[in-house]
Design a protein around this motif. Structure first.
Motif: not given
Lengths: 118, 122, 108, 319
Positions: D168-177, D246-248, D304-308, D311-312
């Motif tokens: 979850l932190a990786a997802y949030l971190g990627a969103r922030l980055a 698609r990512a949104i 994992l799909v969202l990290l790939f 997207g949010g």
């Protein structure tokens, strides 16, 4: 898996793990492109996981605790890789550079003989 | 029978070594990718052999996963643009240098370079 | 060594031949398209014979069914992969031959 | 014969690792690394860790490879300039690499030696001396037959919970980055291309099926929520690559719930056990294990799909 020990295969995988870790450290320090640094970091991680599992199966039966630990490690590795790639993308868009020492101002070198042929 | 299986497994590993040579030498990225294909199919055969030899039926599931997911890599690969830096990076690594074009310059998927993406370099 | 073992060994020998052919093709053929051609066709046949041998050895219908699925999926994956890689090579790779010239060649 | 097999496998791993860090061609490094993962799955199988082989196959073949290839596409113009040779870190690379290899080798060899002396001295071991042996001794009293799943869900529940938090932190971190501006789309082969549509029609349903099979098999045989989640995520990655998903920018509420579903379910059971006076992470029965595993699978796959996709959230259809 006692067969693994008897045939000396455990030692073989121990050597492989040590080699992979060494190569990972080398790549981490020597690579200039951050994407390759990331690859080296992943290699380093894989080497450590291999070491853990090899040591865990040195007795008769494979140790489930370290297998579970390594399984967790695999999933964490891929998420960390994805996070690092997001950081890379941001870095590229902010600076146009994919290196850490972006300050050096040497011009592009199109014909470096060291890299011309693999 | 185990000796036959081990021998065949070693033969397949030697095949892998040959594939490694192609993946390393290239010369184009398509070559590297087709070598990766060879790896996939050979590793599947190896897994099936080892599943039988070491009596580990779970390795057949691993083989199933490999054939199921093998195509993902090539699907990801075809989207790669054939700009000079992409295909020819083995020959001319520094070509694009710090040119750093903005992202907006290449919108959308699978940008096609007119003229077959010949090298613009020296 | 029973009859089953002898038959499996023979099947594995045939598989080894096809894998060897694929690898030699990958190493020796001059361009991307002929390499792909050698690789995908020969390796799939090799995998077929490996699957047959393993099905014989295991002697269980469940394993044989799983192996059949594995082989069919391998066919799908390699067909799609070979098509996509070849298509991309035609579009992008400078060394790749023109389509017409390529088609004129007899299958090697 | 077995030793030769293992030695060849180890040599292949080392050669591929070298290929991944050496030379200037970045694409070659990536291919070498992907193939390294494939061969590593084989090595896991040989060491007697089929659980890890399954996870490595799904993650290495499906996720990491696609992730690296798509990132390479995004960064392809940024081939680095030559590094000045005088950079101290680069000069130290070789000695430090050799040193760490030697260190690991020494530690590992002493680990082997340690084992040998204890078994030689104790003869037939009656008292479990490591956590793993303790787990194996307890397995008979559990409804599960796969010790790895038992460790993940029962003995070391904290680890699994914290791992979900890391995801979850990786997802949030990627969103922030990434901020508000998503990177180039990951779509690379539209489903309209010949054969891609057919591939999707075959692979995606089968992946869902295999993922369920792994989840179900995980209690008694190699498999489980992690492997199942990774397979499902790989199918999602294929859908993103072909433009079906698609990512949104931000996730709809249902997806936000799905993201934390695994963590919440796990935590809920743990706290409920606390409320009725049992130890933390005591599970009431087999149904709880299935419930938790299903929730874990869905959360892991979506994260994992969202990290790939970087997207949010995800939405159907082309962009």
């Amino acid at each position: 898996m006692s067969l693994l020990m008897m045939s000396g295969s455990g030692a073989v995988y121990l050597l492989a793990a040590a080699g992979i870790i060494g190569i990972g450290v080398y790549g981490l320090l020597s690579a200039d492109h951050l994407l390759r640094k990331l690859l080296a970091m992943n290699l380093l991680g894989s080497g450590v996981l291999l070491l853990l599992v090899t040591l865990a199966s040195r007795g008769g039966t494979p140790d489930p605790v370290s297998h579970a630990l390594v399984l967790t490690g695999l999933v964490v590795t891929v998420s960390v890789t994805a996070f690092a790639l997001a950081l890379l993308d941001r870095l590229y868009r902010e600076t146009g550079e994919i290196r850490i020492d972006a300050a050096s101002d040497d011009p592009p070198d199109p014909a470096d003989p060291a890299d011309a042929k693999p | 029978m185990n000796t036959v299986l081990s021998g065949f497994a070693i033969f397949l590993l030697l095949n892998l070594a040959a594939g490694m040579v192609r993946a390393f030498r290239g010369p184009t990225s398509s070559d590297r990718m087709s070598a990766a294909l060879l790896f996939g199919s050979t590793v599947v055969a190896l897994l099936l052999i080892l599943a039988e030899r070491d009596a580990m039926p779970a390795l057949r599931d691993v083989a199933l996963l490999f054939v199921l997911l093998a195509a993902i890599l090539t699907v990801a690969f075809v989207g790669m643009p054939a700009v000079d830096a992409a295909d020819q990076d083995a020959e001319s690594p520094g070509e694009e240098g710090g040119a750093a074009p903005s992202n907006d310059a290449r919108p959308g998927p699978a940008p096609k370079i007119p003229g077959g993406g010949r090298r613009a370099g020296p | 060594m029973g009859l089953n073992d002898i038959a499996s060994t023979l099947l594995l020998a045939v598989a080894a031949f096809f894998y060897l052919a694929g690898t030699v093709g990958l190493l020796r053929f001059p361009d991307v398209h002929s390499r792909l051609h050698a690789l995908t066709k020969a390796d799939n046949l090799g995998l077929l014979f490996v699957c047959l041998a393993m099905a014989l050895l295991s002697g269980s219908a469940r394993v044989a069914a799983l192996l059949a699925v594995v082989w069919l999926l391998a066919l799908v994956a390699s067909a799609v992969s070979a098509h996509l890689v070849a298509r991309r090579a035609l579009q992008f790779d400078p060394q790749a031959p023109a389509p017409a010239e390529h088609r004129a060649e007899p299958p090697a | 014969m077995t030793l030769a097999l293992d030695a060849l496998l180890a040599l292949a791993l080392l050669a591929l690792a070298l290929g991944a860090v050496a030379g200037a061609a970045l694409f070659r490094s990536i291919v070498m690394f992907i193939v390294f993962g494939v061969v590593l799955a084989l090595a896991w199988g040989r060491i007697g860790a089929p659980d890890l082989a399954l996870a490595e196959a799904a993650i290495g073949a499906g996720l990491t490879g696609a992730l690296l290839l798509v990132s390479y596409r995004r960064l392809v113009r940024t081939t680095p300039r030559r590094t000045p040779r005088s950079r101290p870190a680069a000069r130290l690379a070789l000695p430090l690499g050799l040193l760490s290899a030697a260190l690991v080798l020494g530690l590992g060899a002493s680990g082997f030696g340690l084992e040998d002396t204890t078994t030689a001295g104790a003869g037939t071991v009656a008292v479990p001396s490591t956590a793993g042996q303790a787990v194996l001794a307890e397995m008979a009293s559990l409804p599960l037959d796969n010790p790895v799943t038992a460790v993940l869900l029962i003995f070391r529940g904290y680890d699994t919970l914290l791992e979900l938090t890391v995801l979850l932190a990786a997802y949030l971190g990627a969103r922030l980055a990434l901020g508000g501006s998503p990177p180039l789309s990951a779509r690379s082969a539209p489903a309209a291309l010949p054969m891609v549509g057919a591939l999707l029609a075959i692979v995606v349903p089968l992946s869902a099926l295999v993922s369920l099979h792994l989840l179900h098999a995980g209690s008694d045989a190699p498999g489980g929520a992690f492997q199942g989640g990774a397979v499902l995520a790989a199918a999602g990655v294929l859908l993103v690559l072909s433009g079906r998903l698609r990512a949104i920018g931000s996730a709809p509420t249902s997806q936000r719930l799905l993201l934390v579903l695994g963590t919440l379910t796990f935590l809920g059971f743990a706290l409920a056990a606390r409320l009725v006076g049992a130890a933390l992470f005591t599970l009431p029965g087999m149904w709880a294990i299935y419930l938790i595993e299903s929730a874990l699978l869905l959360s892991i796959a979506l994260t994992l799909v969202l990290l790939f996709a970087a997207g949010g959230g995800l939405a159907w259809g082309r962009e």
